[in-house]
Design an enzyme around this catalytic site. Structure first.
Site, PDB file in Angstrom:
ATOM      1  N   HIS A  55      16.717   6.214   9.912  1.00  0.00           N
ATOM      2  CA  HIS A  55      15.707   5.785  10.906  1.00  0.00           C
ATOM      3  C   HIS A  55      16.379   5.564  12.247  1.00  0.00           C
ATOM      4  O   HIS A  55      16.540   4.426  12.665  1.00  0.00           O
ATOM      5  CB  HIS A  55      15.044   4.499  10.430  1.00  0.00           C
ATOM      6  N   ILE A  61      17.066   3.154  15.211  1.00  0.00           N
ATOM      7  CA  ILE A  61      16.040   2.197  15.641  1.00  0.00           C
ATOM      8  C   ILE A  61      15.719   1.303  14.452  1.00  0.00           C
ATOM      9  O   ILE A  61      15.485   1.801  13.355  1.00  0.00           O
ATOM     10  CB  ILE A  61      14.758   2.922  16.102  1.00  0.00           C
ATOM     11  N   GLY A  64      10.009  -0.862  12.705  1.00  0.00           N
ATOM     12  CA  GLY A  64       9.034  -1.833  13.204  1.00  0.00           C
ATOM     13  C   GLY A  64       8.590  -2.828  12.147  1.00  0.00           C
ATOM     14  O   GLY A  64       8.387  -4.006  12.438  1.00  0.00           O
ATOM     15  N   VAL A  65       8.442  -2.379  10.902  1.00  0.00           N
ATOM     16  CA  VAL A  65       8.014  -3.291   9.838  1.00  0.00           C
ATOM     17  C   VAL A  65       9.053  -4.386   9.614  1.00  0.00           C
ATOM     18  O   VAL A  65       8.702  -5.529   9.307  1.00  0.00           O
ATOM     19  CB  VAL A  65       7.682  -2.507   8.546  1.00  0.00           C
ATOM     20  N   GLU A  69       8.596  -8.379  10.112  1.00  0.00           N
ATOM     21  CA  GLU A  69       9.023  -9.328   9.076  1.00  0.00           C
ATOM     22  C   GLU A  69       9.916 -10.410   9.671  1.00  0.00           C
ATOM     23  O   GLU A  69       9.779 -11.595   9.339  1.00  0.00           O
ATOM     24  CB  GLU A  69       9.748  -8.608   7.940  1.00  0.00           C
TER      25      GLU A  69
END
Length: 97
Positions: A55, A61, A64-65, A69
């Protein structure tokens, strides 16, 4: 002279007393400040994190999840400190249907 900690600052040991999460999903390393309804958390991220391998290769990066969290965990810490509910867990579950 030793610098003084900001109001509400927490180290990893204090965080682990309040949150049930552990490595690799504990995404808060330190709380820098907690004043009223404002909190500042810190997550140390290095290029060696396993999710960077896919990723994205050549352009790492943090997913986003995982960022969400981390924010949820920081919010849980703020909730726990305000409620002074040390013996409760800070996580959310969907209600049973």
């Amino acid at each position: 002279m030793t610098p003084t900690a900001d109001v509400g600052a927490m180290d990893i040991e204090q965080i682990m007393k309040l949150l049930p999460h552990r490595y690799p999903i504990l995404l808060v390393d330190k709380i820098l400040k907690l004043e009223g309804n404002k909190i500042v958390g810190l997550k140390n991220v290095t290029v060696n994190e396993p999710y960077f391998q896919g990723h994205f290769p050549g352009h790492p990066i943090m997913p986003g999840v995982l960022q969400l969290e981390a924010m949820a965990q920081v919010g849980g810490l703020m909730m726990m400190k305000h409620a002074e509910a040390v013996r409760q867990l800070a996580y959310s579950c969907p209600p049973k249907a």
